[in-house]
Write an enzyme that holds these catalytic residues in place. Structure first.
Site, short mmCIF file in Angstrom:
data_model
loop_
_atom_site.label_atom_id
_atom_site.label_comp_id
_atom_site.label_asym_id
_atom_site.label_seq_id
_atom_site.Cartn_x
_atom_site.Cartn_y
_atom_site.Cartn_z
N CYS A 162 -12.79 7.80 -4.49
CA CYS A 162 -12.68 8.10 -3.07
C CYS A 162 -13.20 6.96 -2.22
O CYS A 162 -14.35 6.56 -2.34
CB CYS A 162 -13.44 9.39 -2.75
SG CYS A 162 -12.31 10.75 -2.57
N CYS B 39 21.19 -13.46 4.00
CA CYS B 39 21.31 -14.69 3.22
C CYS B 39 21.33 -15.91 4.13
O CYS B 39 20.64 -16.90 3.90
CB CYS B 39 22.56 -14.65 2.36
SG CYS B 39 22.60 -15.94 1.10
N CYS C 184 24.31 -19.67 -4.63
CA CYS C 184 23.57 -18.43 -4.96
C CYS C 184 22.50 -18.68 -6.01
O CYS C 184 22.79 -19.16 -7.10
CB CYS C 184 24.56 -17.37 -5.46
SG CYS C 184 23.75 -15.82 -5.91
N THR D 161 -6.76 6.82 -3.85
CA THR D 161 -6.12 6.36 -2.62
C THR D 161 -6.56 4.95 -2.21
O THR D 161 -7.59 4.46 -2.64
CB THR D 161 -6.40 7.34 -1.48
OG1 THR D 161 -7.82 7.46 -1.37
CG2 THR D 161 -5.79 8.69 -1.76
N CYS E 83 29.54 -4.48 6.94
CA CYS E 83 28.47 -4.45 7.93
C CYS E 83 27.89 -5.84 8.15
O CYS E 83 27.31 -6.13 9.20
CB CYS E 83 27.37 -3.48 7.51
SG CYS E 83 26.44 -4.00 6.05
N LYS F 148 -10.36 20.21 -7.24
CA LYS F 148 -10.91 19.30 -6.23
C LYS F 148 -12.38 19.02 -6.51
O LYS F 148 -13.15 19.90 -6.87
CB LYS F 148 -10.74 19.88 -4.83
CG LYS F 148 -11.16 18.90 -3.74
CD LYS F 148 -10.77 19.41 -2.35
CE LYS F 148 -11.51 18.67 -1.25
NZ LYS F 148 -10.90 17.40 -0.86
N LYS G 245 -11.29 8.44 -13.25
CA LYS G 245 -10.29 8.16 -12.20
C LYS G 245 -10.67 6.86 -11.49
O LYS G 245 -11.78 6.69 -11.01
CB LYS G 245 -10.24 9.32 -11.20
CG LYS G 245 -9.12 9.16 -10.17
CD LYS G 245 -8.87 10.48 -9.44
CE LYS G 245 -7.78 10.35 -8.39
NZ LYS G 245 -7.48 11.64 -7.77
N CYS H 49 20.55 -9.72 -1.09
CA CYS H 49 21.77 -9.08 -0.60
C CYS H 49 21.93 -7.69 -1.20
O CYS H 49 22.33 -6.75 -0.52
CB CYS H 49 23.00 -9.95 -0.86
SG CYS H 49 23.23 -10.41 -2.58
N ASN I 86 -14.63 11.21 -10.47
CA ASN I 86 -14.07 10.67 -9.23
C ASN I 86 -14.81 9.39 -8.86
O ASN I 86 -15.83 9.41 -8.20
CB ASN I 86 -14.15 11.71 -8.12
CG ASN I 86 -13.51 11.22 -6.84
OD1 ASN I 86 -13.30 10.02 -6.66
ND2 ASN I 86 -13.20 12.15 -5.93
N PHE I 87 -14.26 8.26 -9.32
CA PHE I 87 -14.81 6.96 -8.96
C PHE I 87 -13.88 6.27 -7.97
O PHE I 87 -13.79 5.05 -7.93
CB PHE I 87 -14.94 6.07 -10.21
CG PHE I 87 -15.97 6.54 -11.19
CD1 PHE I 87 -17.01 7.38 -10.80
CD2 PHE I 87 -15.91 6.13 -12.52
CE1 PHE I 87 -17.96 7.81 -11.73
CE2 PHE I 87 -16.85 6.55 -13.44
CZ PHE I 87 -17.88 7.40 -13.05
#
Lengths: 444, 434
Positions: free
Chosen positions: B139, B357, B380, B205, B350, B45, B177, B386, B136-137
């Site tokens: 966060c 469609c 189609c 993230t 179902c 970390k 990163k 589908c 770490n580029f």
């Protein structure tokens, strides 16, 4: 000290209070919120859903399940109750395995349907526990409608009529409303006095007066009703019970299953309710299963259902048959009662094996005897006490699609009327639809 | 069992599954547990400069998105870099690396964008014996407001500059990163490459607010009635990460630049997909944070089983194999024609394909009275919706219309020749086919 299984004859207290409480607990316990979310997530939200088509009251099932998924079961309850005001009871007693859940595409796909009944219960319980009634009455129409019989059909009709602004009086021969919801049906399907609570909740709509101890043909007459009211809805059920027509039927210990079930449902203390050591139930419908299973749950040692046709022809669903078997009830097929034997009180029953040819049952001559200190007759109920003026169809009051009888101003629905299966949900649909027809006829 | 030993930037690890720089790798205690569970490596970390430790909020640090059974689909966090003293981390890294020489130990670093700050910390990190560093580029919260993390990752010139400093003051591999919170991932990757980075790792993230509390009217996670955006990760972000990895793998300027892929890796298959898309290994965080370190065992058995089935003896055998098949839309073959086909044996009726469609696509599915669903080939367009909404896997498939047959929708014979948009007559800037 409880009497043991082995105590002979018809005895109370075969089980102690704890055993009774365990045996008569909810058959399908209520979902908690997380369980409901997981169960609801299994619904595929089918287009033109087969479950909805299969429901006699046409509840929009995908819609209500989606409302549960999205976290507002109160809206789900409203979706259900708009179609079926007794959605709470139907969630408990509907044979879903032969209705909505039978046609669920999950049943097709994996043999395990979405548990629609339990989800419906989750939704309706959530709303009812809040004590809320989601509907309000329309402005008074000044019209008065009499409903005879406070069972599912009568209650559904009364609620719909009251909602539409009519003043409704509901008569019932008994001292309590609910009909078979209150007096029939196995106790483990309607725990904690649900039937009565549901009636109280339903009556919150207002505009409905309950009048008990009034029976058609005794305190009430059809002529009197038609002259005093703008319309009459008959939902008198099936008050008669078919006889065994076998020697010994009059012996002590032989009785109607519906009477036993009613007594059981009304019992304050089930440990005080007597039951035989060896119980034989004659019949093959839901009443037979309910009587047999509950006898077993009360502590009877041996309980047998004797049905004169094959398993496939049995009125009770496979689910109900399996439920009975799982509780230790023995299922016998292709046997019919020949005689009840015993000195004053029943001690044995003689059954004869049967053949069914072209739908007709005949005895093979081979017999078997079972110990039987209690015999329940569950071979069907019949219409009784219906007004002579009404035309019949078969053994029921003849009605149109919307419940009109042969007499103007008189509608009928539920088990007493022709058409549809004898199910709570069907009765509700018939009561509701008749109410809509009464409404258009009164307002037209 | 296939041999999963993977060499990445010359760093050997027994498998390609590394734990990403995140709470699971904040301490010696966790990292030892991870190695015991079988992880091939860890990225420790992120360490910051010497000085007063970083301060975290004392309210919730995470927010999440779930499926119906509380299956965690996406996780968001507002935790900062390590809040433990630098020396403590350095000592622990040294001990762990010494005890686990066969595992990869990479140290994530984030210090201010000044040469001196990097010059100060890098020798200390080098002294731990760790195998490399990750910059770490990425966060997106907290540190970015102080000019670090994604504030650097969003400016390619800074990336290049800092990477160059690191290459100058550190002798082992340098991994950069990248943040996904940019418009085109190729620019920061090219900058890292230009700064002589040994590899890039991505994605960090994604800026996110997971939900709004409708009672307090505040974003989640809520701290004292307020909330802020956090970084989103977990299974939900995998498709975004996969695309960014592919973009770097096939970019002319960065092709061949080693990639450590990060973003929603939850099972062996996710890992295999990232590696087929050019990643030399993968980094995992959310799956471990959701289920614990033992998830690596499935990743190991699954990847090894698949490699055995395919006859791959080393991860090198399939790394990058899917990259040549990633192209631009304009080069897709417009003469490739398919039609949806519904298997009546598998259909459970179902009707979801019909609803999708009929309501939202091309009205190309017919529904009969008895709920038989069939595709209208003349309507189609092969959109695949589908297939995507059908709850039964492989019930609806896309079947190719072979060359020479008529496409009932267009009425034209399907050509066997490859033809794309660049030569299409409707394209105003089309170049001649001949």
């Amino acid at each position: 000290m409880a009497t043991s299984h082995q105590a002979s004859g018809i005895q109370a207290a075969r089980l102690d209070a704890a055993g009774i409480a365990e045996n008569f607990s909810d058959l399908h316990p209520a979902y908690d919120a997380h369980e409901a979310a997981v169960a609801a997530d299994r619904c595929y939200f089918c287009y033109d859903a087969p479950c909805m088509t299969a429901c006699p009251t046409s509840i929009d099932i995908p819609q209500f399940i989606r409302e549960i998924q999205a976290g507002h079961p109160e809206s789900a309850a409203r979706t259900i109750l708009e179609q079926n005001i007794l959605g709470g009871m139907c969630a408990r007693v509907c044979p879903t395995e032969t209705l909505c859940e039978e046609v669920c595409v999950r049943e097709t796909a994996e043999g395990k349907p979405v548990e629609i009944g339990r989800l419906q219960r989750y939704a309706t319980d959530t709303l009812m526990e809040k004590g809320e009634h989601p509907f309000t009455r329309a402005a008074s129409t000044g019209k008065k409608v009499a409903v005879v019989g406070a069972g599912p059909a009568g209650l559904a009709a009364a609620h719909r009529l009251a909602m539409l602004g009519h003043d409704v009086v509901v008569y019932d021969a008994r001292s309590k409303a609910g009909g078979l919801n209150e007096f029939g049906i196995a106790a483990y399907k309607s725990t904690n006095d649900f039937a009565a609570r549901e009636v109280d909740w339903l009556l919150q709509i207002g505009g409905i007066t309950m009048d008990y101890g009034r029976k058609l043909g005794a305190e009430l007459s059809l002529d009197g009703l038609t002259s005093a009211y703008d319309a009459v809805f008959l939902s008198i059920g099936l008050a008669g019970v078919n006889a065994l027509r076998a020697p010994g039927e009059d012996k002590d210990g032989v009785r109607d299953a519906v009477e036993f079930i009613a007594e059981l449902r009304q019992a304050e203390d089930l440990t005080a309710l007597p039951v035989g050591r060896n119980v034989v139930v004659i019949g093959g419908g839901m009443t037979a299963v309910d009587a047999a299973v509950q006898s077993k749950l009360l502590g009877a040692e041996n309980v047998t259902i004797a049905y004169r046709r094959s398993r496939e022809e049995m009125g009770a669903s496979r689910f109900e048959q399996d439920l009975a078997a799982s509780k230790g009830v023995k299922l016998m097929f292709n046997v019919m009662p020949k005689a009840v034997l015993g000195n004053g009180a029943a001690a044995e029953i003689e059954l004869e094996y049967t053949d069914v040819t072209d739908g007709k049952v005949s005895g093979t001559g081979e017999t078997v005897r079972l110990a039987a200190d209690q015999v329940f007759k569950a071979i069907g109920q019949t219409l009784e006490g219906q007004p002579d003026a009404l035309e019949l169809e078969g053994r029921k009051i003849k009605v149109s699609e919307t419940g009109r009888t042969s007499m103007a101003g008189v509608w009928a629905g539920g088990d007493c009327a022709s058409g549809g299966e004898d199910l709570t949900v069907t009765a509700v649909a018939e009561g509701r639809d008749a109410a809509m027809d009464i409404h258009s006829s009164l307002m037209g | 069992m296939a041999d999963l030993t993977t060499e990445f930037l010359g760093i050997k690890s027994p498998n390609p599954f590394w734990l990403a720089s995140a709470p699971p790798t904040d301490k010696e205690y966790n990292v030892r547990r991870a190695f015991e569970a079988g992880w091939g490596g860890v990225v420790w970390k992120t360490l910051g400069s010497e000085g007063p430790p970083v301060v975290n909020v004392n309210g919730p640090r995470y927010g999440a998105i779930w499926g119906a059974d509380r299956r965690l689909l996406g996780l968001n966090n507002i935790e900062l870099i390590t809040d433990r003293p630098l020396q403590t981390n350095l000592e622990e890294i040294t001990r762990v690396k010494k005890d686990y020489p066969d595992r990869a130990v990479i140290v994530s670093i984030m210090v201010p964008c000044e040469e001196q700050a990097w010059k100060d910390i890098l020798p200390q990190v080098e002294a731990t014996g760790a195998d490399g560093i990750e910059l770490n580029f990425g966060c997106p919260h907290g540190m970015a407001e102080r000019g670090m993390g994604s504030a650097v990752g969003q400016v390619p010139e800074y990336i290049q500059m800092v990477t160059e400093w690191c290459k100058k003051y550190y002798s082992k591999p340098v991994i950069v990163k990248l943040t996904p919170n940019i418009t085109d991932i190729r620019h920061p990757a090219r900058a890292a490459n230009a700064g002589n980075a040994d590899a890039v790792s991505l994605i960090n993230t994604i800026n996110s607010i997971t939900s709004v509390d409708l009672d307090s009217m505040a974003p989640e996670p809520t701290i004292g009635g307020k909330g802020t955006h956090g970084g989103y990760c977990g299974p939900a972000v995998k498709p975004i990460a996969l695309n960014m990895v592919a973009e770097i793998s096939r970019d002319a300027q960065t092709r061949g630049l080693p990639i450590s892929a990060i973003g929603g890796v939850t099972t062996w298959r996710d890992a295999a997909e990232f590696m087929a898309m050019g990643a030399g290994n993968v980094q995992v965080c959310t799956a471990a944070m959701t289920y614990g370190f033992n998830v690596v065992k499935e990743m190991i058995s699954g990847l090894s089983n698949w490699m055995d089935e395919k006859g791959y003896t080393s991860t090198q055998d399939f790394i990058g194999m899917a990259v040549p098949n990633v192209t631009d839309w304009q080069y897709l073959d417009l003469n490739y024609v398919t039609k949806a086909k519904i298997s009546q044996d598998d259909c459970i009726k179902c009707g979801r394909c019909f609803a999708a469609c009929e309501d939202t696509s091309h009205q190309a599915i017919a529904m009969s009275e008895d709920r038989v669903f069939t595709v209208k080939d003349d309507e189609c367009v092969a959109c695949n919706l589908c297939v995507n909404v059908c709850p039964v896997e492989n019930c609806i498939t896309m079947v190719e219309v072979p060359a020479g047959q008529i496409d009932e929708r267009t009425g034209e014979v399907v050509s066997g020749d490859y033809a794309n948009w660049t030569t299409h007559p409707n394209n105003p800037s089309a170049t001649a086919a001949e």
